[in-house]
Design a protein around this motif. Structure first.
Motif: not given
Length: 319
Positions: A131, A205, A209-210
């Motif tokens: 992330d 990403y 958004r993912y």
């Protein structure tokens, strides 16, 4: 600079489940070969994403709990080492996720002797994702019998360490559509099911958004291909637009069959490229292909599978 044009497949040998990593000034591809044991995990290297040189087997053989077939390697750069995730089983049964490390992206990778998913009867297609906040997650495919559409689904768990999951997998892609049917009346786990398949996750990403790309259905059917879901967080909740087939790329009957298990790599101009395998119409081998991935207000879309010459990726000279 750009290498000019290219034509799919970009590598002519058997190379399934392709994953490409940009590392140390070059591109490294990892995939599943046609052999067994450690010879199943193959590597390639390239300076331009188009011309590839074989590295051969990238895993040092070790004790693999009797496994004969190794599938779908992916590599992440964690700290000062490269970490490879893959599955090991006997043919298409009893696969578990495993991990190996190397000081260089080309390997050889040394298996750490740990099963990451001992509680799962079947787990494949591990995909490590970091992330933007620095946290690591592992997405992978498992069999689930309790859902409305029984079959293989995608889940995600936190990576507490390169060789340790939190042990709390959350659903990402659960079979939900007719086109995801793999086989009606399939004998599995001492019963018979209409078996659906969603597998081969890859997360990135974009647009705040993912996005989780995944392969769905039966590669022998025209409906097979790569679709996508999105979420506000790596753990979800995940949403998928209703459709009658995969949203990103799908089979071109009579031309390209079974495009799937995709990864994404970004060139030096910031363009995303979809890397995936596909069968030729004769079904002789899965080969690595490359096509431009465009982003729309509805998410990623690929114009492929292409079979005619295409403008190549942009890569810096002397990369």
């Amino acid at each position: 600079m750009s290498p000019g044009s290219y034509t799919n497949p970009v590598f002519g040998g058997y190379f399934a489940d392709p994953f490409v990593l940009a590392a140390e000034g070059r591109y490294y591809a990892f995939g599943t070969g046609a052999g067994t044991t450690a010879q199943s995990l193959l590597g390639l290297v390239s300076d331009d994403l188009v011309t590839w040189t074989e590295l051969g087997s990238v895993l040092t053989p070790g004790a693999l709990d009797g496994a004969t077939h190794l599938w779908a390697p992916e590599v992440a750069h964690m700290g000062d080492e490269y970490v490879m995730y893959y599955s090991a089983g006997i043919e298409d049964k009893a696969h578990r996720l495993r991990v190996a490390t190397a000081p260089h992206p080309a390997g050889p990778y040394r298996d750490l002797g740990a099963s990451l998913t001992p509680q799962e009867p079947f787990a494949i297609d591990p995909h490590p994702f970091q992330d933007p906040d620095g946290s690591w997650y592992l997405y992978y495919a498992v069999d689930r019998l309790e859902s409305a559409r029984v079959g293989t689904a995608v889940v995600v768990d936190r990576l507490l360490a390169p060789d340790r999951l939190a042990g709390n997998p959350q659903p990402v892609i659960v079979p939900s559509a007719d086109w995801q049917l793999f086989l009606a009346g399939r004998a599995m786990y001492d019963a018979v099911y209409d078996w659906h398949t969603c597998e081969g996750p890859f997360v990135l990403y974009r647009q705040g958004r993912y996005w989780c790309l995944y392969s769905g259905g039966n590669w022998q059917q025209p409906s097979y291909g790569v679709s996508v879901a999105s979420a506000p967080h790596p753990l979800g909740p995940w949403e998928e637009a209703p459709s009658d087939g995969p949203l990103v790329v799908r089979t071109r009957p009579g031309v390209v069959h079974g495009p799937g298990h995709a990864s994404v790599v970004t060139d030096d101009a910031g363009t995303d490229w979809l890397v995936y395998h596909a069968w030729d119409p004769a079904g002789t081998a899965r080969r690595m292909c490359l096509d431009r991935l465009a982003w729309t207000d509805r998410g990623p879309v690929c114009a492929g599978p292409t079979t005619d010459p295409q403008p190549g990726p942009t890569v810096r000279s002397g990369r």
